[in-house]
Enzyme design. Structure first.
Site, PDB file in Angstrom:
ATOM      1  N   VAL A  14      -5.711  19.058   7.050  1.00 24.64           N
ATOM      2  CA  VAL A  14      -5.529  20.302   6.318  1.00 24.64           C
ATOM      3  C   VAL A  14      -4.382  20.166   5.324  1.00 24.64           C
ATOM      4  O   VAL A  14      -4.532  20.466   4.132  1.00 24.64           O
ATOM      5  CB  VAL A  14      -5.257  21.452   7.320  1.00 24.64           C
ATOM      6  CG1 VAL A  14      -4.975  22.744   6.595  1.00 24.64           C
ATOM      7  CG2 VAL A  14      -6.439  21.612   8.261  1.00 24.64           C
ATOM      8  N   LYS A  38       2.908   7.679   9.147  1.00 21.33           N
ATOM      9  CA  LYS A  38       1.905   8.408   8.365  1.00 21.33           C
ATOM     10  C   LYS A  38       2.397   8.582   6.918  1.00 21.33           C
ATOM     11  O   LYS A  38       1.658   8.365   5.960  1.00 21.33           O
ATOM     12  CB  LYS A  38       1.686   9.774   9.021  1.00 21.33           C
ATOM     13  CG  LYS A  38       0.490  10.520   8.480  1.00 21.33           C
ATOM     14  CD  LYS A  38       0.442  11.932   9.015  1.00 21.33           C
ATOM     15  CE  LYS A  38      -0.409  12.073  10.249  1.00 21.33           C
ATOM     16  NZ  LYS A  38      -0.489  13.466  10.719  1.00 21.33           N
ATOM     17  N   PHE A 160     -10.790  26.843   6.286  1.00 16.88           N
ATOM     18  CA  PHE A 160     -12.130  26.709   6.853  1.00 16.88           C
ATOM     19  C   PHE A 160     -12.729  25.367   6.478  1.00 16.88           C
ATOM     20  O   PHE A 160     -13.928  25.246   6.311  1.00 16.88           O
ATOM     21  CB  PHE A 160     -13.020  27.851   6.353  1.00 16.88           C
ATOM     22  CG  PHE A 160     -12.463  29.214   6.690  1.00 16.88           C
ATOM     23  CD1 PHE A 160     -12.619  29.741   7.965  1.00 16.88           C
ATOM     24  CD2 PHE A 160     -11.762  29.948   5.755  1.00 16.88           C
ATOM     25  CE1 PHE A 160     -12.095  30.985   8.291  1.00 16.88           C
ATOM     26  CE2 PHE A 160     -11.230  31.186   6.072  1.00 16.88           C
ATOM     27  CZ  PHE A 160     -11.396  31.711   7.341  1.00 16.88           C
ATOM     28  N   LEU A 161     -11.869  24.361   6.291  1.00 20.20           N
ATOM     29  CA  LEU A 161     -12.436  23.114   5.763  1.00 20.20           C
ATOM     30  C   LEU A 161     -13.082  22.267   6.850  1.00 20.20           C
ATOM     31  O   LEU A 161     -12.670  22.259   8.003  1.00 20.20           O
ATOM     32  CB  LEU A 161     -11.410  22.322   4.961  1.00 20.20           C
ATOM     33  CG  LEU A 161     -10.102  21.902   5.588  1.00 20.20           C
ATOM     34  CD1 LEU A 161     -10.239  20.570   6.275  1.00 20.20           C
ATOM     35  CD2 LEU A 161      -9.064  21.813   4.482  1.00 20.20           C
ATOM     36  N   CYS A 273     -11.869  21.058  16.014  1.00 20.13           N
ATOM     37  CA  CYS A 273     -11.674  22.509  15.900  1.00 20.13           C
ATOM     38  C   CYS A 273     -12.495  23.328  16.888  1.00 20.13           C
ATOM     39  O   CYS A 273     -11.934  24.086  17.676  1.00 20.13           O
ATOM     40  CB  CYS A 273     -12.005  22.964  14.490  1.00 20.13           C
ATOM     41  SG  CYS A 273     -10.747  22.479  13.324  1.00 20.13           S
TER      42      CYS A 273
HETATM   43  C1  UDX Z   1     -15.359  23.121  11.627  1.00 16.20           C
HETATM   44  C2  UDX Z   1     -15.625  24.351  10.729  1.00 16.20           C
HETATM   45  O1  UDX Z   1     -16.862  24.180  10.033  1.00 16.20           O
HETATM   46  C3  UDX Z   1     -14.486  24.545   9.771  1.00 16.20           C
HETATM   47  O2  UDX Z   1     -14.710  25.721   9.000  1.00 16.20           O
HETATM   48  C4  UDX Z   1     -13.192  24.664  10.548  1.00 16.20           C
HETATM   49  O3  UDX Z   1     -12.104  24.836   9.689  1.00 16.20           O
HETATM   50  C5  UDX Z   1     -12.993  23.434  11.428  1.00 16.20           C
HETATM   51  O4  UDX Z   1     -14.120  23.263  12.279  1.00 16.20           O
HETATM   52  P1  UDX Z   1     -15.641  20.482  11.414  1.00 16.20           P
HETATM   53  O5  UDX Z   1     -15.123  20.399  12.806  1.00 16.20           O
HETATM   54  O6  UDX Z   1     -15.114  19.540  10.418  1.00 16.20           O
HETATM   55  O7  UDX Z   1     -15.402  21.952  10.822  1.00 16.20           O
HETATM   56  O8  UDX Z   1     -17.200  20.235  11.502  1.00 16.20           O
HETATM   57  P2  UDX Z   1     -18.556  21.038  11.259  1.00 16.20           P
HETATM   58  O9  UDX Z   1     -19.249  20.501  10.090  1.00 16.20           O
HETATM   59  O10 UDX Z   1     -18.346  22.495  11.291  1.00 16.20           O
HETATM   60  O11 UDX Z   1     -19.366  20.586  12.556  1.00 16.20           O
HETATM   61  C6  UDX Z   1     -18.867  20.854  13.873  1.00 16.20           C
HETATM   62  C7  UDX Z   1     -19.759  20.247  14.924  1.00 16.20           C
HETATM   63  O12 UDX Z   1     -20.995  20.943  14.972  1.00 16.20           O
HETATM   64  C8  UDX Z   1     -20.111  18.790  14.670  1.00 16.20           C
HETATM   65  O13 UDX Z   1     -20.064  18.089  15.895  1.00 16.20           O
HETATM   66  C9  UDX Z   1     -21.524  18.834  14.129  1.00 16.20           C
HETATM   67  O14 UDX Z   1     -22.237  17.659  14.436  1.00 16.20           O
HETATM   68  C10 UDX Z   1     -22.088  20.034  14.887  1.00 16.20           C
HETATM   69  N1  UDX Z   1     -23.176  20.701  14.181  1.00 16.20           N
HETATM   70  C11 UDX Z   1     -22.944  21.373  13.015  1.00 16.20           C
HETATM   71  C12 UDX Z   1     -24.465  20.670  14.718  1.00 16.20           C
HETATM   72  O15 UDX Z   1     -24.698  20.066  15.778  1.00 16.20           O
HETATM   73  N2  UDX Z   1     -25.464  21.339  14.067  1.00 16.20           N
HETATM   74  C13 UDX Z   1     -25.258  22.029  12.909  1.00 16.20           C
HETATM   75  O16 UDX Z   1     -26.225  22.608  12.383  1.00 16.20           O
HETATM   76  C14 UDX Z   1     -23.971  22.032  12.352  1.00 16.20           C
END
Ligand code: UDX
Length: 450
Positions: A14, A38, A160-161, A273
């Site tokens: 972030v 880092k 929300f990234l 997250c």
């Molecule tokens: C998430 C939120 O999207 C983000 O807004 C927040 O700030 C941090 O958490 P991230 O953890 O990077 O982001 O991944 P994301 O793309 O949201 O996927 C999360 C998990 O859900 C992954 O394991 C992904 O494989 C799974 N997933 C996502 C599914 O199994 N199916 C989907 O349709 C979407």
């Protein structure tokens, strides 16, 4: 528009993407992190984690001299107008959020504020439970004798990234949520974002600190719930001959009230997250004596989902002792090397427990996998060498390079041509007959199939 100078505390996903995003759009940014190693990586232009597009932008920011790095947090505050806190808030053993890094950052910021006579804005961007930001304001008042809302300002501004899309999500967010202690604080942060995004500024929601904190948790819980929901429907589809969750998801996703996103069925959600934020939400519910049954069910479905891969392997191969199982995909999702709470870990642990021999491959996460599994598993150089002589292959992450593989080529050198498609990377209609293909959410497609 005046661009305030900015310090950023905590250069993880972030913080570093925000620092680089702001710096490449002309803001003067100072990055601070407690981890010296880092900082050394970042100073050389190398992000300490894999994130598409970040390296190029980091090098640009450094060469344009808009991004400075420091090991002195007090100087970082004194020499800037706005400080973003982007430190981690990991999970405590009881599920609550561990605020140690946040409290340390506040202490350092307090010491910086004491040396400043001008107004300074503090922006909490870390994910924190409702009530934390107001408590932070009180702590800063205690450390400095100054008054929040008069001598300094405070906002809660959740991010929300998504990993793998972090740069894009920082530069082109859907919306910006600003929780404000007072109007001046909100105005300064809104103007900062308007200067960053220019004419393409997304909608900005101004609200209270507590609402902003809650929006982040509710957002993640809702997204995870969508995924668990479709995984629940996938489990049903598997028992219904002719059913396919991909088609069902497409159909319900066409309803505007539902939308097509976060309806990809698979082996479950992981990452840095969703797991920790849902547990923190449950903890909050317990504290406030409010039941959150949808959050409980969302987690429960997700705990069982990865193990389905092992159950399917057992169903097709019988006893797994001595069987060679290939795992394609280790990262918690494609586009990242992050393995935090990756479903692959649960699957591999269970396979090892059952006495299987595991060989794994991931395009980006091999170093992280070695740190987790050491010599308990074998590591392959590519997908094809991974499946060599295997009794079955489990696809655990939907990397593009796996989607491009021909199932025929994949099984050519396997001992048994068995594919367990945990992420629906292949089209079931194009699988040759000699391959045993089972997939999450796919009911039997022929009468003889189990
Ligand atoms: C998430 C939120 O999207 C983000 O807004 C927040 O700030 C941090 O958490 P991230 O953890 O990077 O982001 O991944 P994301 O793309 O949201 O996927 C999360 C998990 O859900 C992954 O394991 C992904 O494989 C799974 N997933 C996502 C599914 O199994 N199916 C989907 O349709 C979407």
């Amino acid at each position: 528009m005046h661009k305030p100078s900015i310090s950023i505390f905590g250069l993880g996903y972030v913080g570093l993407t925000l620092a680089v995003g702001l710096a490449t759009r002309g803001f003067k940014v100072t990055g601070y992190d407690i981890d010296k190693e880092k900082l050394e990586y970042i100073a050389r232009g190398e992000p300490p984690f894999y994130e598409p597009g970040l390296g190029e932008l980091l090098q640009k920011a450094l060469s344009e001299k808009n991004l400075a790095l420091t090991t002195d947090p007090i100087k970082a505050v004194v020499e800037t107008d706005v400080t973003f806190i982007t430190v981690g808030t990991p999970e405590n053993p009881d599920g609550s959020a561990d605020l140690t890094y946040l409290l340390k950052a506040l202490e350092d910021i307090g010491r910086g504020l004491l040396l400043k006579s001008s107004w300074h804005l503090i922006v909490i961007r870390s994910t924190v439970p409702p009530g934390t930001s107001r408590r932070a304001a009180k702590l800063l008042e205690k450390y400095t004798g100054k008054v929040c809302g008069r001598d300094f300002g405070l906002c809660m501004n959740p991010e929300f990234l998504r990993e793998g899309n972090a740069v894009e999500d920082t530069l082109y967010p859907d919306r910006i949520v600003i929780g404000e202690y007072d109007k001046r604080s909100g105005d300064v942060l809104e103007n900062l974002y308007r200067a960053l995004h220019g004419e393409n500024s997304p909608p900005i929601l101004r609200t209270s600190l507590e609402n902003a904190e809650l929006i982040k948790y509710a957002n993640n819980a809702f997204l995870a719930m969508k995924v668990s929901f479709i995984n629940m429907i996938a489990n049903l589809c598997e028992k219904i001959p002719g059913a396919d969750v991909e088609e069902v998801a497409k159909g319900i996703g066409m309803d505007k009230r539902i939308g097509p996103y976060f309806l990809r069925a698979g082996l479950g959600w992981g990452g840095s997250c969703f797991p920790k934020d849902l547990k923190a939400l449950l903890h909050l519910g317990r504290q406030l004596e409010v039941r959150l049954p949808l959050v409980e069910a969302t987690i429960e479905i997700n705990e069982r989902q990865p193990l389905k891969a092992v159950e399917l392997a057992e169903k097709l191969l019988g006893d797994l002792r001595g069987k060679r199982v290939a795992i394609l995909g280790l990262a918690f999702k494609p586009g990242t090397d992050d393995m935090r709470n990756a479903v692959s870990i649960k699957i591999i642990d269970k396979l090892l427990e059952r006495g299987a021999y595991v060989v794994a491959y991931d395009p980006k996460a091999m170093n992280n996998a070695r740190r987790i599994f050491g010599n308990k598993i074998e590591y392959a150089e590519n997908a094809i060498s991974c499946v060599m002589s295997a009794d079955c292959v489990i696809i655990a992450t939907e990397w593009e390079e796996f989607k491009k593989l021909e199932p025929r080529d994949l099984v050519r050198h396997m001992r048994n041509p068995i594919i367990i498609d945990g992420r629906r990377v292949f089209n079931p209609k194009t699988i040759p007959e000699n391959i045993k293909y089972v997939a999450i959410g796919l009911g039997s497609q022929t009468e003889e199939d189990p």
